[in-house]
Design a protein around this motif. Sequence first.
Motif, PDB file in Angstrom:
ATOM      1  N   ARG A  56       0.838  -1.201   0.000  1.00 46.48           N
ATOM      2  CA  ARG A  56       0.000   0.000   0.000  1.00 46.48           C
ATOM      3  C   ARG A  56       0.871   1.248   0.000  1.00 46.48           C
ATOM      4  NH1 ARG A  56      -3.075  -3.124   4.529  1.00 46.48           N
ATOM      5  NH2 ARG A  56      -1.088  -2.699   5.566  1.00 46.48           N
ATOM      6  N   PRO A  57       0.499   2.298  -0.751  1.00 48.13           N
ATOM      7  CA  PRO A  57       1.194   3.585  -0.611  1.00 48.13           C
ATOM      8  C   PRO A  57       1.209   4.018   0.852  1.00 48.13           C
ATOM      9  CG  PRO A  57      -0.228   3.642  -2.528  1.00 48.13           C
ATOM     10  CD  PRO A  57      -0.527   2.345  -1.809  1.00 48.13           C
ATOM     11  N   ILE A  58       2.290   4.637   1.271  1.00 43.16           N
ATOM     12  CA  ILE A  58       2.505   4.871   2.703  1.00 43.16           C
ATOM     13  C   ILE A  58       1.500   5.828   3.339  1.00 43.16           C
ATOM     14  CG2 ILE A  58       4.941   4.287   2.727  1.00 43.16           C
ATOM     15  CD1 ILE A  58       5.510   7.326   2.608  1.00 43.16           C
ATOM     16  N   MET A  59       0.799   6.608   2.548  1.00 42.95           N
ATOM     17  CA  MET A  59      -0.187   7.512   3.136  1.00 42.95           C
ATOM     18  C   MET A  59      -1.562   6.860   3.277  1.00 42.95           C
ATOM     19  SD  MET A  59       1.660   9.999   3.933  1.00 42.95           S
ATOM     20  CE  MET A  59       3.254  10.706   3.478  1.00 42.95           C
ATOM     21  N   PHE A  60      -1.725   5.626   2.790  1.00 44.15           N
ATOM     22  CA  PHE A  60      -2.990   4.924   3.008  1.00 44.15           C
ATOM     23  C   PHE A  60      -3.228   4.782   4.516  1.00 44.15           C
ATOM     24  CE2 PHE A  60      -4.393   2.294  -0.890  1.00 44.15           C
ATOM     25  CZ  PHE A  60      -4.154   3.368  -1.736  1.00 44.15           C
ATOM     26  N   GLY A  61      -4.465   5.026   4.933  1.00 46.59           N
ATOM     27  CA  GLY A  61      -4.805   4.921   6.349  1.00 46.59           C
ATOM     28  C   GLY A  61      -4.676   6.228   7.093  1.00 46.59           C
ATOM     29  N   LYS A  62      -4.107   7.257   6.456  1.00 47.07           N
ATOM     30  CA  LYS A  62      -4.017   8.574   7.075  1.00 47.07           C
ATOM     31  C   LYS A  62      -5.170   9.448   6.576  1.00 47.07           C
ATOM     32  CE  LYS A  62       1.014   8.409   7.502  1.00 47.07           C
ATOM     33  NZ  LYS A  62       0.980   8.102   8.944  1.00 47.07           N
ATOM     34  N   VAL A  63      -5.632  10.323   7.447  1.00 46.15           N
ATOM     35  CA  VAL A  63      -6.770  11.186   7.160  1.00 46.15           C
ATOM     36  C   VAL A  63      -6.268  12.617   6.967  1.00 46.15           C
ATOM     37  CG1 VAL A  63      -8.893  12.161   8.139  1.00 46.15           C
ATOM     38  CG2 VAL A  63      -8.365   9.721   8.432  1.00 46.15           C
ATOM     39  N   ALA A  64      -6.887  13.345   6.039  1.00 41.55           N
ATOM     40  CA  ALA A  64      -6.502  14.744   5.814  1.00 41.55           C
ATOM     41  C   ALA A  64      -7.739  15.632   5.786  1.00 41.55           C
ATOM     42  CB  ALA A  64      -5.732  14.888   4.513  1.00 41.55           C
ATOM     43  N   ILE A  65      -7.621  16.792   6.419  1.00 37.37           N
ATOM     44  CA  ILE A  65      -8.638  17.828   6.310  1.00 37.37           C
ATOM     45  C   ILE A  65      -7.945  19.110   5.847  1.00 37.37           C
ATOM     46  CG2 ILE A  65     -10.190  16.821   7.999  1.00 37.37           C
ATOM     47  CD1 ILE A  65      -9.218  18.817  10.065  1.00 37.37           C
ATOM     48  N   VAL A  66      -8.731  20.039   5.307  1.00 40.77           N
ATOM     49  CA  VAL A  66      -8.173  21.246   4.692  1.00 40.77           C
ATOM     50  C   VAL A  66      -8.813  22.479   5.306  1.00 40.77           C
ATOM     51  CG1 VAL A  66      -7.936  22.539   2.529  1.00 40.77           C
ATOM     52  CG2 VAL A  66      -7.671  20.037   2.534  1.00 40.77           C
ATOM     53  N   ALA A  67      -7.990  23.492   5.567  1.00 36.21           N
ATOM     54  CA  ALA A  67      -8.473  24.779   6.093  1.00 36.21           C
ATOM     55  C   ALA A  67      -7.943  25.901   5.210  1.00 36.21           C
ATOM     56  CB  ALA A  67      -8.007  24.979   7.529  1.00 36.21           C
ATOM     57  N   VAL A  68      -8.827  26.830   4.852  1.00 40.89           N
ATOM     58  CA  VAL A  68      -8.468  27.941   3.963  1.00 40.89           C
ATOM     59  C   VAL A  68      -8.981  29.242   4.561  1.00 40.89           C
ATOM     60  CG1 VAL A  68      -8.712  28.914   1.642  1.00 40.89           C
ATOM     61  CG2 VAL A  68      -8.623  26.422   1.943  1.00 40.89           C
TER      62      VAL A  68
END
Length: 204
Positions: A113-125
Amino acid sequence: MDTPLKALVLNCTLKPSPGASSTDVITDQLLAELDSHGVAGETIRVVDYDDVKPGVEADMGHGDQFPEILERIKAADILVFGTPTWVGHMSSVAQRVLERLDSALSETDEAGRPIMFGKVAIVAVVGNEDGAHKIIADAFQGLNDIGFTIPAQGGTYWNHEAMNPKDYKDLEETPAAVAATNKTATTNAVHLARQLSQAQYPGN
């Protein structure tokens, strides 16, 4: 008992420390919300690194400092990707981070699996001009391509009305709609990260 989660903010302001940053204000609010769920977090102001080189490799050599940032991203369960709005787009610092994260696609775990699989991301602007919806859409697409999972309503933003500049950091109080969105984004991020920590995506 659940394994404690860790969060990392990438503040992609163009203002070096100790300059006041509206992006810092909204990402600090998100960290406070995450802390209320028992998630410890820290912030990297990317522009404070003197040499994050352009490119798409994990290490561009010759003093490149992005590898230090990348290791801290790898150690986190939740990424908060924060950027100001400049001429209707994310900052050049934010764009560079996404370009450099492209290298993560070629690094896999023991299950393929690509190493960022399982990580969550949110975005703020934040910004005093239009553009937040487009920026969030672009950031979501890039982060998801890299392997991050985006929770429901995982974007939060504040833009002042056009042609009447005002900064988020100068507000006397957080608008109720922004506070509610911050709460939803972080609550959903923590829920999703806990689910993924217990049931990772299938390997190859």
